[in-house]
Design an enzyme around this catalytic site. Structure first.
Site, PDB file in Angstrom:
ATOM      1  CE1 TYR A 137      -3.639   2.336   0.165  1.00 36.41           C
ATOM      2  CE2 TYR A 137      -3.614   2.431   2.612  1.00 36.41           C
ATOM      3  CZ  TYR A 137      -4.041   2.998   1.298  1.00 36.41           C
ATOM      4  OH  TYR A 137      -4.959   3.906   1.264  1.00 36.41           O
ATOM      5  N   GLY A 176       7.133   0.631   9.939  1.00 34.67           N
ATOM      6  CA  GLY A 176       6.075   0.673   9.235  1.00 34.67           C
ATOM      7  C   GLY A 176       6.009  -0.290   8.133  1.00 34.67           C
ATOM      8  CB  CYS A 177       6.753  -3.789   8.078  1.00 35.28           C
ATOM      9  SG  CYS A 177       5.839  -4.530   9.402  1.00 35.28           S
ATOM     10  N   GLY A 178       3.552  -2.433   6.876  1.00 34.35           N
ATOM     11  CA  GLY A 178       2.748  -3.071   6.108  1.00 34.35           C
ATOM     12  C   GLY A 178       2.296  -4.393   6.463  1.00 34.35           C
ATOM     13  CB  THR A 198       2.753  -2.560  11.682  1.00 36.21           C
ATOM     14  OG1 THR A 198       1.583  -1.958  11.127  1.00 36.21           O
ATOM     15  CG2 THR A 198       2.525  -4.031  12.195  1.00 36.21           C
ATOM     16  CB  SER A 200      -2.094  -1.676  11.122  1.00 34.85           C
ATOM     17  OG  SER A 200      -2.807  -2.498  10.806  1.00 34.85           O
ATOM     18  CB  CYS A 362      -4.306  10.706  -4.062  1.00 27.13           C
ATOM     19  SG  CYS A 362      -4.778  11.033  -2.354  1.00 27.13           S
TER      20      CYS A 362
END
Length: 396
Positions: A137, A176-178, A198, A200, A362
Protein backbone atom coordinates in the site's frame (compact mmCIF):
# COMPACT_ATOMS: atom_id res chain seq x y z
CA UNK A 1 54.96 28.39 30.69
CA UNK A 2 52.30 31.01 30.14
CA UNK A 3 52.41 30.41 26.38
CA UNK A 4 52.14 26.64 26.75
CA UNK A 5 49.19 26.93 29.15
CA UNK A 6 47.42 29.28 26.76
CA UNK A 7 48.17 26.95 23.84
CA UNK A 8 46.81 23.93 25.71
CA UNK A 9 43.65 25.84 26.54
CA UNK A 10 43.16 26.69 22.86
CA UNK A 11 43.76 23.08 21.75
CA UNK A 12 41.11 21.86 24.18
CA UNK A 13 38.58 23.59 21.94
CA UNK A 14 38.94 20.59 19.62
CA UNK A 15 37.16 18.17 21.95
CA UNK A 16 35.62 15.91 19.29
CA UNK A 17 37.64 13.13 17.71
CA UNK A 18 41.13 12.45 19.00
CA UNK A 19 44.70 13.67 18.37
CA UNK A 20 47.96 14.21 20.21
CA UNK A 21 50.38 17.13 20.35
CA UNK A 22 54.15 17.05 20.71
CA UNK A 23 55.30 20.39 22.10
CA UNK A 24 58.66 22.05 21.32
CA UNK A 25 60.10 20.89 24.67
CA UNK A 26 59.29 17.21 24.04
CA UNK A 27 56.10 16.96 26.12
CA UNK A 28 53.25 15.02 24.52
CA UNK A 29 49.57 15.38 25.37
CA UNK A 30 46.35 13.86 23.95
CA UNK A 31 43.17 15.79 23.19
CA UNK A 32 39.60 14.89 22.32
CA UNK A 33 37.23 12.11 23.29
CA UNK A 34 38.74 9.32 21.19
CA UNK A 35 42.09 7.59 20.78
CA UNK A 36 44.54 9.87 18.89
CA UNK A 37 44.58 9.32 15.14
CA UNK A 38 47.25 11.91 14.27
CA UNK A 39 49.87 14.06 15.90
CA UNK A 40 50.61 17.79 15.69
CA UNK A 41 54.35 18.43 16.14
CA UNK A 42 55.48 21.90 17.25
CA UNK A 43 59.06 22.54 16.10
CA UNK A 44 59.34 25.81 18.00
CA UNK A 45 57.52 27.86 20.56
CA UNK A 46 54.74 29.99 19.01
CA UNK A 47 54.31 33.69 19.58
CA UNK A 48 51.68 34.77 22.09
CA UNK A 49 49.83 36.55 19.28
CA UNK A 50 49.61 33.22 17.42
CA UNK A 51 47.93 31.63 20.41
CA UNK A 52 45.42 34.48 20.70
CA UNK A 53 44.58 34.02 17.02
CA UNK A 54 44.23 30.29 17.69
CA UNK A 55 41.37 30.96 20.09
CA UNK A 56 39.51 32.74 17.30
CA UNK A 57 40.33 30.41 14.40
CA UNK A 58 42.29 27.27 15.20
CA UNK A 59 42.21 26.01 11.61
CA UNK A 60 43.62 29.27 10.20
CA UNK A 61 46.37 29.42 12.84
CA UNK A 62 47.48 25.81 12.37
CA UNK A 63 47.39 26.20 8.59
CA UNK A 64 49.61 29.26 8.74
CA UNK A 65 51.96 27.56 11.22
CA UNK A 66 52.32 24.62 8.85
CA UNK A 67 53.05 26.98 5.96
CA UNK A 68 55.92 28.69 7.79
CA UNK A 69 57.35 25.40 9.08
CA UNK A 70 56.44 25.91 12.76
CA UNK A 71 54.46 22.66 12.88
CA UNK A 72 54.09 19.35 11.06
CA UNK A 73 51.42 16.68 11.10
CA UNK A 74 52.11 13.00 11.60
CA UNK A 75 49.40 10.68 10.35
CA UNK A 76 46.68 10.77 7.69
CA UNK A 77 45.52 14.16 6.47
CA UNK A 78 42.05 12.60 6.15
CA UNK A 79 42.02 12.20 9.95
CA UNK A 80 43.20 15.77 10.45
CA UNK A 81 40.47 17.15 8.19
CA UNK A 82 37.83 14.91 9.79
CA UNK A 83 38.64 16.25 13.27
CA UNK A 84 38.76 19.78 11.93
CA UNK A 85 35.23 19.54 10.52
CA UNK A 86 33.89 17.80 13.62
CA UNK A 87 35.02 20.77 15.67
CA UNK A 88 34.42 23.60 13.21
CA UNK A 89 30.83 22.84 12.16
CA UNK A 90 28.25 25.29 13.41
CA UNK A 91 26.22 24.39 16.44
CA UNK A 92 23.83 21.56 15.74
CA UNK A 93 20.28 22.64 16.43
CA UNK A 94 19.12 21.42 19.81
CA UNK A 95 15.73 19.81 20.08
CA UNK A 96 13.74 19.26 23.25
CA UNK A 97 13.54 15.56 22.50
CA UNK A 98 12.53 14.56 26.02
CA UNK A 99 9.69 17.08 25.95
CA UNK A 100 8.56 15.82 22.54
CA UNK A 101 8.62 12.25 23.77
CA UNK A 102 6.57 13.15 26.85
CA UNK A 103 4.07 14.95 24.63
CA UNK A 104 3.84 11.96 22.29
CA UNK A 105 3.21 9.58 25.16
CA UNK A 106 0.71 11.81 26.98
CA UNK A 107 -2.28 10.68 24.98
CA UNK A 108 -0.94 11.43 21.53
CA UNK A 109 0.44 7.91 21.09
CA UNK A 110 -3.00 6.43 21.76
CA UNK A 111 -4.48 8.90 19.27
CA UNK A 112 -1.83 7.85 16.73
CA UNK A 113 -2.87 4.22 17.21
CA UNK A 114 -6.51 5.21 16.66
CA UNK A 115 -5.53 7.15 13.53
CA UNK A 116 -3.70 4.14 12.13
CA UNK A 117 -6.60 1.87 13.04
CA UNK A 118 -9.12 4.12 11.25
CA UNK A 119 -7.29 3.76 7.94
CA UNK A 120 -5.28 0.53 7.92
CA UNK A 121 -7.63 -1.70 9.92
CA UNK A 122 -10.53 -1.47 7.51
CA UNK A 123 -9.95 -5.19 6.95
CA UNK A 124 -7.37 -7.26 5.09
CA UNK A 125 -10.19 -8.54 2.90
CA UNK A 126 -10.99 -4.95 1.86
CA UNK A 127 -7.42 -4.12 0.82
CA UNK A 128 -6.89 -7.51 -0.82
CA UNK A 129 -9.66 -6.74 -3.31
CA UNK A 130 -7.86 -3.83 -4.97
CA UNK A 131 -4.17 -3.94 -3.97
CA UNK A 132 -1.67 -6.23 -5.69
CA UNK A 133 -0.72 -9.73 -4.53
CA UNK A 134 2.02 -8.42 -2.22
CA UNK A 135 -0.52 -6.13 -0.49
CA UNK A 136 1.85 -3.18 -0.94
CA UNK A 137 0.00 0.00 0.00
CA UNK A 138 2.60 2.48 -1.24
CA UNK A 139 4.01 3.83 -4.49
CA UNK A 140 4.88 1.17 -7.07
CA UNK A 141 7.79 1.41 -9.53
CA UNK A 142 6.96 1.00 -13.21
CA UNK A 143 10.15 0.05 -15.02
CA UNK A 144 8.22 -0.47 -18.25
CA UNK A 145 4.93 1.03 -19.47
CA UNK A 146 3.55 -2.50 -19.78
CA UNK A 147 4.27 -3.46 -16.14
CA UNK A 148 1.27 -4.73 -14.22
CA UNK A 149 0.61 -3.47 -10.69
CA UNK A 150 1.93 -6.78 -9.31
CA UNK A 151 5.14 -6.41 -11.27
CA UNK A 152 5.53 -2.73 -10.38
CA UNK A 153 5.15 -3.36 -6.64
CA UNK A 154 7.80 -6.08 -6.73
CA UNK A 155 9.94 -3.64 -8.74
CA UNK A 156 9.51 -1.06 -5.95
CA UNK A 157 10.50 -3.53 -3.26
CA UNK A 158 13.53 -4.70 -5.22
CA UNK A 159 14.51 -1.15 -6.18
CA UNK A 160 14.39 -0.13 -2.52
CA UNK A 161 16.35 -3.15 -1.31
CA UNK A 162 19.02 -2.70 -4.00
CA UNK A 163 19.78 0.76 -2.71
CA UNK A 164 20.54 -0.63 0.76
CA UNK A 165 23.33 -2.95 -0.46
CA UNK A 166 22.13 -5.73 1.81
CA UNK A 167 24.47 -8.59 2.69
CA UNK A 168 23.91 -12.06 4.09
CA UNK A 169 23.11 -12.08 7.83
CA UNK A 170 22.88 -8.30 8.10
CA UNK A 171 20.07 -6.93 10.22
CA UNK A 172 17.27 -4.88 8.64
CA UNK A 173 14.51 -2.88 10.30
CA UNK A 174 11.36 -1.85 8.41
CA UNK A 175 9.54 0.95 10.24
CA UNK A 176 5.90 0.71 9.21
CA UNK A 177 6.22 -2.68 7.50
CA UNK A 178 2.64 -2.95 6.22
CA UNK A 179 1.77 -6.54 5.34
CA UNK A 180 5.43 -7.50 5.42
CA UNK A 181 6.39 -8.31 1.88
CA UNK A 182 9.52 -6.16 1.89
CA UNK A 183 11.06 -7.87 4.91
CA UNK A 184 10.03 -11.26 3.55
CA UNK A 185 11.67 -10.57 0.20
CA UNK A 186 14.77 -9.13 1.91
CA UNK A 187 15.20 -12.40 3.80
CA UNK A 188 14.53 -14.51 0.72
CA UNK A 189 16.73 -12.55 -1.71
CA UNK A 190 19.55 -11.35 0.54
CA UNK A 191 19.56 -13.65 3.56
CA UNK A 192 19.15 -10.82 6.06
CA UNK A 193 17.55 -11.04 9.48
CA UNK A 194 14.63 -8.64 9.29
CA UNK A 195 12.32 -7.01 11.82
CA UNK A 196 9.18 -5.14 10.85
CA UNK A 197 7.06 -2.95 13.11
CA UNK A 198 3.50 -1.74 12.68
CA UNK A 199 0.69 -0.26 14.76
CA UNK A 200 -2.00 -1.94 12.66
CA UNK A 201 -3.57 -5.08 14.15
CA UNK A 202 -4.68 -6.23 10.71
CA UNK A 203 -1.26 -5.73 9.14
CA UNK A 204 0.44 -7.48 12.05
CA UNK A 205 -1.84 -10.48 11.73
CA UNK A 206 -1.52 -10.63 7.94
CA UNK A 207 2.28 -10.28 7.92
CA UNK A 208 2.75 -12.84 10.70
CA UNK A 209 0.55 -15.34 8.87
CA UNK A 210 2.64 -14.89 5.72
CA UNK A 211 5.93 -15.38 7.57
CA UNK A 212 4.73 -18.60 9.18
CA UNK A 213 3.29 -19.91 5.91
CA UNK A 214 6.67 -19.35 4.22
CA UNK A 215 8.63 -20.89 7.10
CA UNK A 216 10.71 -17.74 7.68
CA UNK A 217 10.26 -17.43 11.46
CA UNK A 218 14.02 -17.77 12.03
CA UNK A 219 14.73 -14.87 9.66
CA UNK A 220 11.76 -12.51 9.87
CA UNK A 221 9.52 -11.22 12.63
CA UNK A 222 6.91 -8.50 12.97
CA UNK A 223 6.32 -6.54 16.16
CA UNK A 224 3.10 -4.72 17.02
CA UNK A 225 4.45 -1.56 18.61
CA UNK A 226 5.28 2.10 18.21
CA UNK A 227 8.68 2.80 16.68
CA UNK A 228 9.55 4.82 19.79
CA UNK A 229 9.26 1.67 21.94
CA UNK A 230 12.05 -0.18 20.12
CA UNK A 231 14.95 -0.36 22.60
CA UNK A 232 18.37 0.56 21.13
CA UNK A 233 20.05 -1.46 23.89
CA UNK A 234 18.36 -4.57 22.50
CA UNK A 235 18.21 -3.73 18.80
CA UNK A 236 20.96 -2.35 16.54
CA UNK A 237 20.55 -2.60 12.79
CA UNK A 238 22.91 -2.53 9.81
CA UNK A 239 20.19 -1.08 7.58
CA UNK A 240 16.83 0.62 8.17
CA UNK A 241 14.02 1.25 5.69
CA UNK A 242 10.75 3.11 6.11
CA UNK A 243 8.23 3.27 3.27
CA UNK A 244 5.05 5.30 3.56
CA UNK A 245 5.21 5.82 7.33
CA UNK A 246 6.93 9.22 7.69
CA UNK A 247 3.70 10.96 6.68
CA UNK A 248 2.08 9.70 9.91
CA UNK A 249 4.73 11.07 12.28
CA UNK A 250 3.42 14.63 12.53
CA UNK A 251 5.27 17.87 11.91
CA UNK A 252 6.48 18.49 15.46
CA UNK A 253 7.67 14.90 15.91
CA UNK A 254 9.87 14.68 12.79
CA UNK A 255 13.05 15.38 14.85
CA UNK A 256 12.01 12.72 17.36
CA UNK A 257 11.60 10.18 14.55
CA UNK A 258 15.01 10.89 13.00
CA UNK A 259 16.69 10.81 16.39
CA UNK A 260 15.13 7.40 17.06
CA UNK A 261 16.40 6.05 13.74
CA UNK A 262 19.85 7.37 14.62
CA UNK A 263 19.86 5.45 17.92
CA UNK A 264 18.83 2.19 16.19
CA UNK A 265 21.24 2.37 13.23
CA UNK A 266 24.87 1.29 13.46
CA UNK A 267 27.61 3.79 12.56
CA UNK A 268 28.04 3.83 8.79
CA UNK A 269 24.70 2.07 8.34
CA UNK A 270 22.28 2.96 5.55
CA UNK A 271 18.78 4.38 5.96
CA UNK A 272 16.21 4.49 3.15
CA UNK A 273 13.35 6.90 3.79
CA UNK A 274 10.43 6.81 1.34
CA UNK A 275 7.67 9.34 1.89
CA UNK A 276 5.07 11.49 0.23
CA UNK A 277 6.39 15.05 0.14
CA UNK A 278 4.50 18.31 -0.11
CA UNK A 279 5.51 21.05 -2.52
CA UNK A 280 5.10 23.82 0.07
CA UNK A 281 4.86 23.63 3.85
CA UNK A 282 1.14 23.62 4.59
CA UNK A 283 -1.36 21.85 6.83
CA UNK A 284 -2.93 18.67 5.51
CA UNK A 285 -6.04 19.58 3.53
CA UNK A 286 -9.19 19.41 5.61
CA UNK A 287 -10.97 16.65 3.68
CA UNK A 288 -8.01 14.24 3.72
CA UNK A 289 -7.40 14.98 7.40
CA UNK A 290 -11.03 14.31 8.39
CA UNK A 291 -11.90 11.32 6.23
CA UNK A 292 -8.68 9.59 5.13
CA UNK A 293 -5.56 10.30 7.21
CA UNK A 294 -6.45 11.87 10.56
CA UNK A 295 -3.31 13.11 12.27
CA UNK A 296 -1.22 12.95 9.09
CA UNK A 297 1.23 15.60 7.93
CA UNK A 298 3.02 15.64 4.60
CA UNK A 299 6.47 17.24 5.04
CA UNK A 300 8.37 18.96 2.26
CA UNK A 301 11.74 18.13 0.77
CA UNK A 302 13.38 21.24 2.16
CA UNK A 303 12.16 20.79 5.73
CA UNK A 304 13.07 17.09 5.67
CA UNK A 305 16.56 17.47 4.21
CA UNK A 306 17.30 20.36 6.56
CA UNK A 307 16.87 17.98 9.51
CA UNK A 308 19.35 15.34 8.32
CA UNK A 309 22.60 17.02 9.51
CA UNK A 310 21.17 17.50 13.00
CA UNK A 311 20.99 13.73 13.40
CA UNK A 312 24.26 12.80 11.64
CA UNK A 313 22.63 11.62 8.40
CA UNK A 314 24.58 12.14 5.17
CA UNK A 315 22.41 12.24 2.06
CA UNK A 316 23.71 9.88 -0.66
CA UNK A 317 20.87 9.83 -3.16
CA UNK A 318 17.43 11.36 -3.63
CA UNK A 319 14.87 10.19 -6.17
CA UNK A 320 11.41 11.45 -7.04
CA UNK A 321 8.80 8.79 -7.84
CA UNK A 322 5.95 11.25 -8.38
CA UNK A 323 4.74 9.93 -11.72
CA UNK A 324 5.03 6.36 -10.48
CA UNK A 325 2.63 7.17 -7.66
CA UNK A 326 0.14 8.79 -10.03
CA UNK A 327 0.16 5.59 -12.09
CA UNK A 328 -0.09 3.45 -8.93
CA UNK A 329 -3.18 5.36 -7.78
CA UNK A 330 -4.73 5.06 -11.22
CA UNK A 331 -4.32 1.28 -10.98
CA UNK A 332 -5.77 1.20 -7.45
CA UNK A 333 -8.72 3.33 -8.52
CA UNK A 334 -9.40 1.06 -11.51
CA UNK A 335 -9.28 -2.02 -9.27
CA UNK A 336 -11.47 -0.40 -6.63
CA UNK A 337 -14.11 0.65 -9.15
CA UNK A 338 -14.17 -2.89 -10.49
CA UNK A 339 -14.73 -4.47 -7.08
CA UNK A 340 -16.70 -1.89 -5.09
CA UNK A 341 -20.09 -3.46 -5.79
CA UNK A 342 -18.86 -6.74 -4.28
CA UNK A 343 -17.81 -5.17 -0.98
CA UNK A 344 -19.68 -6.15 2.21
CA UNK A 345 -22.67 -4.02 3.20
CA UNK A 346 -20.70 -2.20 5.92
CA UNK A 347 -18.94 -0.32 3.08
CA UNK A 348 -21.92 1.80 2.09
CA UNK A 349 -22.37 4.06 -0.90
CA UNK A 350 -20.99 7.10 0.93
CA UNK A 351 -17.83 5.17 1.82
CA UNK A 352 -17.40 3.97 -1.77
CA UNK A 353 -17.72 7.49 -3.13
CA UNK A 354 -15.30 8.77 -0.46
CA UNK A 355 -12.71 6.11 -1.21
CA UNK A 356 -13.00 6.56 -4.95
CA UNK A 357 -12.51 10.32 -4.57
CA UNK A 358 -9.49 9.70 -2.37
CA UNK A 359 -7.77 7.43 -4.89
CA UNK A 360 -8.59 9.44 -8.02
CA UNK A 361 -7.99 12.80 -6.32
CA UNK A 362 -4.56 11.77 -5.06
CA UNK A 363 -3.64 10.50 -8.54
CA UNK A 364 -4.51 13.94 -9.92
CA UNK A 365 -2.52 15.67 -7.16
CA UNK A 366 0.62 13.69 -8.04
CA UNK A 367 0.12 14.29 -11.76
CA UNK A 368 -0.25 18.04 -11.31
CA UNK A 369 2.78 18.30 -9.02
CA UNK A 370 0.96 19.44 -5.89
CA UNK A 371 2.60 16.58 -4.01
CA UNK A 372 5.57 14.32 -4.66
CA UNK A 373 6.95 11.07 -3.30
CA UNK A 374 10.67 10.87 -2.62
CA UNK A 375 13.19 8.21 -1.64
CA UNK A 376 16.20 9.40 0.35
CA UNK A 377 19.21 7.14 0.83
CA UNK A 378 21.56 8.27 3.59
CA UNK A 379 24.28 6.96 5.85
CA UNK A 380 24.70 7.47 9.56
CA UNK A 381 27.96 9.35 9.62
CA UNK A 382 30.45 9.16 6.77
CA UNK A 383 30.62 5.86 4.87
CA UNK A 384 33.31 5.76 2.18
CA UNK A 385 32.92 2.03 1.47
CA UNK A 386 30.04 2.45 -0.96
CA UNK A 387 29.97 2.29 -4.79
CA UNK A 388 31.24 5.49 -6.40
CA UNK A 389 28.21 5.70 -8.72
CA UNK A 390 24.50 4.99 -8.35
CA UNK A 391 24.29 2.62 -11.31
CA UNK A 392 23.81 -0.39 -9.05
CA UNK A 393 20.44 1.06 -7.98
CA UNK A 394 19.02 0.69 -11.46
CA UNK A 395 20.29 -2.73 -12.52
CA UNK A 396 17.89 -4.81 -14.56
Amino acid sequence: MLKKAALKAALKLWNKGGFSVQFWDGEEKSYGEEEPKFKIIFHREPKLSDIKDMNNDLVLTLGQAYMDGSIDFEGSLDDVIAVMFKNQNGDVKKYALDDLRKKMFSGIEEQERKNIHSHYDLGNDFYAKWLDKTMSYSCAYFKKPTDTLDEAQLNKIDHSLQKLLLKDNETLLDIGCGWGWLIIRAAQQYGVKAVGITLSDEQYAGATERIIKLGLQDKVKVLLLNYMDLDPAEYQFDKIVSIGMFEHVGKEFLPLYLNKVNTLLKDGGLFLLHSIMGYNEAPTNGWIKKYIFPGGYVPTVRETVSLFPDFNFYLLHMESLRRHYARTLDEWYKNFEACKDTLPEKYDEQFKRMWGLYLSGCAAAFRTGNIDVVQYLMSKGINNNLPMTNEYMYKK
